[in-house]
Design a protein around this motif. Structure first.
Motif, short mmCIF file in Angstrom:
data_model
loop_
_atom_site.label_atom_id
_atom_site.label_comp_id
_atom_site.label_asym_id
_atom_site.label_seq_id
_atom_site.Cartn_x
_atom_site.Cartn_y
_atom_site.Cartn_z
N ILE A 4 53.08 -37.94 4.21
CA ILE A 4 52.36 -36.76 4.37
C ILE A 4 51.36 -36.98 5.54
N SER A 5 51.33 -36.04 6.67
CA SER A 5 50.34 -35.97 7.75
C SER A 5 49.57 -35.02 7.55
N VAL A 6 48.32 -35.24 7.62
CA VAL A 6 47.43 -33.95 7.42
C VAL A 6 46.27 -33.91 8.46
N SER A 7 45.93 -33.10 9.17
CA SER A 7 44.99 -33.24 10.40
C SER A 7 43.42 -33.43 9.91
N LYS A 47 47.24 -33.01 18.88
CA LYS A 47 48.33 -33.58 19.07
C LYS A 47 48.49 -35.08 19.32
N VAL A 48 47.61 -35.74 20.13
CA VAL A 48 47.49 -37.08 20.58
C VAL A 48 47.13 -37.95 19.13
N ASN A 49 45.97 -37.40 18.55
CA ASN A 49 45.52 -38.04 17.32
C ASN A 49 46.65 -37.95 16.14
N CYS A 50 47.42 -36.84 16.11
CA CYS A 50 48.22 -36.75 15.03
C CYS A 50 49.53 -37.61 15.31
N ALA A 51 49.81 -37.66 16.67
CA ALA A 51 51.02 -38.60 17.07
C ALA A 51 50.70 -39.95 16.75
N ALA A 52 49.38 -40.68 17.01
CA ALA A 52 48.85 -41.89 16.87
C ALA A 52 49.23 -42.40 15.47
N THR A 118 52.12 -25.46 20.07
CA THR A 118 51.07 -26.43 19.82
C THR A 118 50.22 -26.44 21.06
N PHE A 119 48.84 -26.19 21.00
CA PHE A 119 47.95 -26.08 22.00
C PHE A 119 47.07 -27.17 21.83
N ASP A 120 46.26 -27.54 23.26
CA ASP A 120 45.50 -28.68 23.50
C ASP A 120 44.40 -28.53 22.81
N LYS A 121 43.69 -26.98 22.97
CA LYS A 121 42.69 -26.62 22.34
C LYS A 121 42.72 -25.54 21.77
N GLU A 130 53.22 -17.38 22.76
CA GLU A 130 54.79 -17.09 22.98
C GLU A 130 55.38 -17.14 21.42
N GLU A 131 55.00 -18.25 20.69
CA GLU A 131 55.73 -18.19 19.50
C GLU A 131 55.18 -17.60 18.41
N ASP A 132 55.67 -17.60 17.06
CA ASP A 132 55.16 -16.99 15.88
C ASP A 132 53.50 -17.39 15.49
N LEU A 133 53.62 -18.59 15.62
CA LEU A 133 52.35 -19.32 14.98
C LEU A 133 51.69 -20.40 15.94
N CYS A 134 50.44 -20.78 15.74
CA CYS A 134 49.91 -21.82 16.57
C CYS A 134 49.24 -22.78 15.96
N ASP A 135 49.21 -24.02 16.80
CA ASP A 135 48.52 -25.11 16.07
C ASP A 135 48.09 -26.19 16.97
N MET A 136 47.58 -27.16 16.75
CA MET A 136 47.22 -28.33 17.58
C MET A 136 47.85 -29.75 17.32
N GLU A 137 48.74 -29.59 16.40
CA GLU A 137 49.24 -30.91 15.86
C GLU A 137 50.91 -30.98 16.08
N ALA A 138 51.44 -29.90 15.72
CA ALA A 138 52.95 -29.84 15.34
C ALA A 138 53.85 -30.91 16.45
N SER A 139 53.85 -30.65 17.70
CA SER A 139 54.45 -31.11 18.67
C SER A 139 54.32 -32.74 18.59
N GLY A 140 52.77 -33.30 18.35
CA GLY A 140 52.69 -34.78 18.46
C GLY A 140 53.11 -35.30 17.22
N PHE A 141 53.05 -34.57 16.08
CA PHE A 141 53.86 -35.10 15.03
C PHE A 141 55.35 -35.18 15.02
N TYR A 142 55.90 -34.35 15.51
CA TYR A 142 57.23 -34.15 15.43
C TYR A 142 57.95 -35.37 16.32
#
Length: 275
Positions: A4-7, A47-52, A118-121, A130-142
């Protein structure tokens, strides 16, 4: 194993408490909490922190067949979404690169599926979304998780905490949103675990032999083998039927890439058409 990954810790606390996870006191770089069958890492925001952090966790204890990787956290949403409602992500857009990523949700579940950007800020205007929801981690995690495990064993569960440009959210709110959905999250994780354990046992012996025969005759590369396997898996999940009808396709040893592509495309089209 469930990874499990949680920010943020405030998002993780209800999960830690529910599963009675213990902090790994020997870990120097990240806050990691664990049990015999679960590992949770707090990645930090972005996303960078989440990816790492996700890569670190999966590299440290590599996932085996039947394991799953889950990202859990809060998200913003367009107006019209109900606060505190969990969603399963089926598409991820990275706002800075414009790239889209699609999760491979095969199992039946009770969540509503949505897309996320996923936005950088943090953003304050819903017009940017553009999409339904927004966060700052999803793309980095995936992106990180998909390097260690198949797509159909990667999941993102996001709980709506605010509507962009309308609501504000406190730490107490975040804690309440995750806590209020922890039993639904647990039910999904159990379903996902059971589904992920299927793997080769999902296929009958004759089906496994048929897949291997196709791979051998067509001299499939590793990537093409994975595409074939996933297509067969999709077909079985969608239809509940076996894949033995592929025996009706006349197969022979291929002599060049052109022949291989022709037969491979034919097999994939059969699976898609009949499914």
């Amino acid at each position: 194993m469930v990874y499990i990954s949680v920010s943020m810790y405030v998002e993780a606390k209800p999960i830690i408490d529910y599963y009675n996870l213990k902090k790994d006191v020997d870990e120097r770089f990240y806050q990691i909490f664990k049990s015999d069958n679960m590992r949770l890492i707090i990645t930090g925001v972005g996303k960078v922190n989440c990816a790492a952090a996700t890569s670190y966790l999966l590299a440290k204890t590599p996932p085996n067949d039947g394991d799953i990787v889950v990202n859990i956290g809060i998200c913003g949403a367009k107006d019209g979404f109900q606060i505190g409602t969990p969603h399963l992500i089926n598409k991820i857009k990275d706002a800075s690169t414009g790239k889209d990523y699609y999760t491979d949700v095969l199992l039946k579940h009770d969540f509503k599926e949505c897309s996320i950007e996923t936005f950088d800020k943090p953003i304050s205007s819903p017009e940017l979304l553009e999409e339904d929801l927004c966060d700052m981690e999803a793309s980095g995690f995936y992106i990180s998780a998909s390097k260690y495990i198949e797509q159909h064993r990667i999941f993102l569960i996001k709980v709506v905490s605010d509507r962009v440009g309308i609501d504000t959210v406190s730490k107490e709110d975040v804690l309440e949103f995750i806590q209020g959905n922890i039993e639904k999250i647990d039910a999904f994780i159990k379903k996902a675990e059971n589904f992920a354990k299927v793997d080769d046992s999902f296929f009958k012996k004759e089906e496994v032999m048929l897949i291997e025969k196709i791979c051998s005759l067509l001299k499939l590369t590793k990537s093409l083998r994975e595409i074939l396997y996933k297509s067969c898996l999709h077909y079985k999940v969608r239809t509940g039927k076996d894949i033995l009808f592929l025996e009706n396709i006349e197969l022979s040893d291929v002599n060049n890439k052109r022949e291989r592509k022709k037969l491979f495309d034919l097999i994939i089209s059969y699976l898609e058409k009949n499914g």
